[in-house]
Write a protein that holds these residues in place. Structure first.
Motif, short mmCIF file in Angstrom:
data_model
loop_
_atom_site.label_atom_id
_atom_site.label_comp_id
_atom_site.label_asym_id
_atom_site.label_seq_id
_atom_site.Cartn_x
_atom_site.Cartn_y
_atom_site.Cartn_z
N VAL A 133 51.79 30.88 43.66
CA VAL A 133 52.01 30.61 45.10
C VAL A 133 53.37 29.96 45.37
CG1 VAL A 133 49.56 30.47 45.67
CG2 VAL A 133 50.79 28.40 44.97
N ARG A 134 54.00 29.45 44.31
CA ARG A 134 55.34 28.89 44.51
C ARG A 134 56.39 30.01 44.63
NH1 ARG A 134 53.77 24.26 40.29
NH2 ARG A 134 53.49 22.55 41.76
N THR A 142 41.11 32.88 43.37
CA THR A 142 41.12 31.56 42.74
C THR A 142 42.58 31.12 42.61
OG1 THR A 142 39.11 31.96 41.47
CG2 THR A 142 40.61 30.30 40.60
N VAL A 143 42.85 29.89 43.00
CA VAL A 143 44.19 29.34 42.78
C VAL A 143 44.05 28.18 41.79
CG1 VAL A 143 46.23 28.28 43.82
CG2 VAL A 143 44.96 30.03 45.07
N VAL A 184 47.54 32.54 40.78
CA VAL A 184 46.50 33.15 41.61
C VAL A 184 45.74 34.17 40.78
CG1 VAL A 184 46.03 34.36 43.76
CG2 VAL A 184 48.00 32.84 43.60
N LEU A 185 44.41 34.02 40.76
CA LEU A 185 43.57 34.86 39.89
C LEU A 185 42.48 35.54 40.71
CD1 LEU A 185 42.70 32.20 37.11
CD2 LEU A 185 44.81 33.47 37.35
N PRO A 186 42.05 36.72 40.28
CA PRO A 186 40.93 37.38 40.94
C PRO A 186 39.59 36.76 40.56
CG PRO A 186 42.01 38.85 39.38
CD PRO A 186 42.62 37.54 39.20
N CYS A 187 39.54 36.04 39.42
CA CYS A 187 38.35 35.27 39.06
C CYS A 187 38.81 34.13 38.17
CB CYS A 187 37.29 36.13 38.36
SG CYS A 187 37.55 36.33 36.59
N GLN A 188 37.93 33.14 38.01
CA GLN A 188 38.33 31.94 37.26
C GLN A 188 38.75 32.22 35.83
OE1 GLN A 188 34.44 30.79 38.55
NE2 GLN A 188 34.98 28.68 38.13
#
Lengths: 95, 390
Positions: B288-289, B264-265, B271-275
């Motif tokens: 991501v930056r 999840t972005v 960036v996450l493995p889940c919401q």
């Protein structure tokens, strides 16, 4: 949508499905809403040919020419397409 | 993973022994701005009122390219309400050309027949429209907007334009009795896919849990109505019923396995493995930056921390079922026990299982008339009040 006679009716890949090669998985896949089906090599050969309008006899002829040594090909293709029809991977060409 | 059904996706691997998993699903939370105020929203309780730090179109395109290189194939444009972004057509076009299957997860507020046509042309595969009630009044009460007729109109329009459509109805104690009415509505407009998803209790839903958690009797009745409908409509409509895990005695895998299937972005690029992962304090969320997705997926402490079973403590560590559920949901473990390493307390082997049963026992009383004042609706004003309280 899936209610057609595969023996007599032309069909095509369901336009809501997306068929492509996946480099990361080294196989073809069929993508649909929130899901994915990994295709075997032989399934991919068949589905690839459904990207245009196809008929059962036409497909069997074409695959027999491409794979002349494959035994029982006609029956395998028929069974696969019957299943593909049940799963709505293919639809009648005039839909 | 909260409030969705993707947890059943098969894991796919790439043969790389270091990290064999492919992130098949990218959930792009384009913005937290949303015209709907569902009191069970899966977004974080801390919502920024400002949109100025949202990723730009170009930054999103970079994210899409990096995810595709890792092998991601399913892309969900989500939010908040993704239609708030003005660059959705551009993002869909880019995503489709990269080979993503594009899903739009929307309240439909802001959708028009023209936009449906434009998005379809750009390569959108599927639209999922969420409903907050099965009729105008309850949809308004729980969504905070008078949008029921618009949702029905857009549902019909998606079907008319021959785009794949899913309807999502989020269930809780004040609308579970509407399941039959909702399915009848879905049938009347020609929907082929319906998801009846009970709230999962994280974030806003956890805050409102005492007003949302249904009784066992309500659930049994709703499942009975759903099964009856399925029997009568076999082959015409697919209906998924997602029960709240509080009534299970074994937990479900977190996001199909933490760091195995989903990325999840968030709108601002975390960036996450889940919401829901942000509910766990002390985790560092790579952005991501600062890093590319491959580095984050392969080596970040966040993604490797709960991947597999090495991190487990008892009772999970020696449990013969640990590979089946991977200890359940890390967010739920933290939220209900205060330690993300603990077993998900849904499991009746957890020493904290009473935290779940106390809630379900309290939920057995007959559903009272809902007082909307009692619910905390998801909006930036309430988010601000909450963060001030903390």
């Amino acid at each position: 949508m899936t209610d057609f006679d595969i023996e007599t009716t032309a069909f095509k890949l369901n336009p809501q499905y997306q068929f492509q090669w996946e480099e990361a998985q080294q196989c073809h896949v069929l993508l649909y809403p929130e899901g994915l089906i990994k295709m075997s090599v032989s399934a991919a050969e068949i589905i690839q040919r459904c990207q245009q309008t196809a008929t059962l006899d036409g497909l069997i002829n074409e695959l027999n020419q491409a794979f002349p040594d494959a035994e029982g090909l006609a029956e395998d293709v028929r069974e696969f397409l019957q299943d593909a029809q049940r799963q709505a991977w293919i639809v009648a060409a005039n839909d | 993973m909260p409030n969705d059904k993707h947890g059943s996706s098969p894991q796919t691997t790439n043969g790389n022994p270091e990290n064999p998993y492919i992130p098949m699903w990218l959930l792009a939370e384009l913005t937290y701005a949303c015209p709907v105020q569902c009191p069970y929203c899966s977004n974080p309780l801390a919502l920024s009122a400002s949109r100025k730090n949202e990723l730009s179109t170009q930054e999103w395109i970079t994210v899409l390219r990096q995810a595709r290189k890792l092998g991601a194939v399913q892309l969900g444009f989500s939010g908040g309400e993704p239609l708030v972004r003005t660059d959705l057509e551009e993002l869909i076009t880019e995503a489709r050309s990269l080979g993503f299957y594009c899903n739009l997860i929307t309240s439909s507020i802001g959708l028009t027949s023209e936009k449906i046509a434009i998005f379809k042309q750009a390569g959108l595969g599927h639209i999922q429209i969420s409903f907050q009630g099965s009729n105008r009044e309850s949809n308004k009460l729980f969504g905070g907007t008078d949008s029921f007729e618009h949702k029905v109109a857009m549902t019909k329009e998606v079907i008319r334009q021959d785009l794949a459509l899913g309807l999502n109805f989020v269930l809780h104690r004040h609308n579970l009795h509407q399941v039959g009415e909702f399915l009848a509505m879905a049938e009347s407009v020609g929907a082929e896919f319906v998801e009846l998803a009970n709230c999962q209790y994280y974030g806003w839903a956890l805050h409102n849990r005492e007003h949302l958690l249904p009784s066992q009797e309500q659930l049994v009745e709703a499942e009975r109505v759903t099964n009856e409908f399925r029997d009568q409509h076999q082959g015409k409509m697919e209906v998924f019923f997602v029960a709240p895990d509080y009534y299970d005695n074994r937990p479900k895998k977190c996001s199909n396995g933490w760091g195995t299937t989903f990325i999840t972005v968030t709108p601002e690029g975390d960036v996450l493995p889940c919401q829901s992962a942000k509910v766990i304090p002390d985790l560092e969320f790579p952005n991501v930056r600062d890093y590319d997705l491959k580095t984050i997926w392969q080596t970040s402490k966040l993604f490797t921390g709960f991947r597999g079973t090495d991190w487990m403590i008892e009772p999970c560590k020696s449990c013969p079922e640990k590979e089946i559920d991977l200890g359940g949901c890390r967010c739920q473990a933290f939220l209900l026990t205060g330690n993300a390493l603990n077993a998900d307390p849904v499991c009746d082997l957890s020493p904290f299982h009473h935290k779940v049963t106390e809630a379900t026992e309290a939920a057995q009383s007959a559903p009272e008339v809902v007082e909307s004042k009692a619910l905390l609706f998801r909006n930036t004003a309430n988010a601000k009040t909450l963060s001030a309280d903390q």
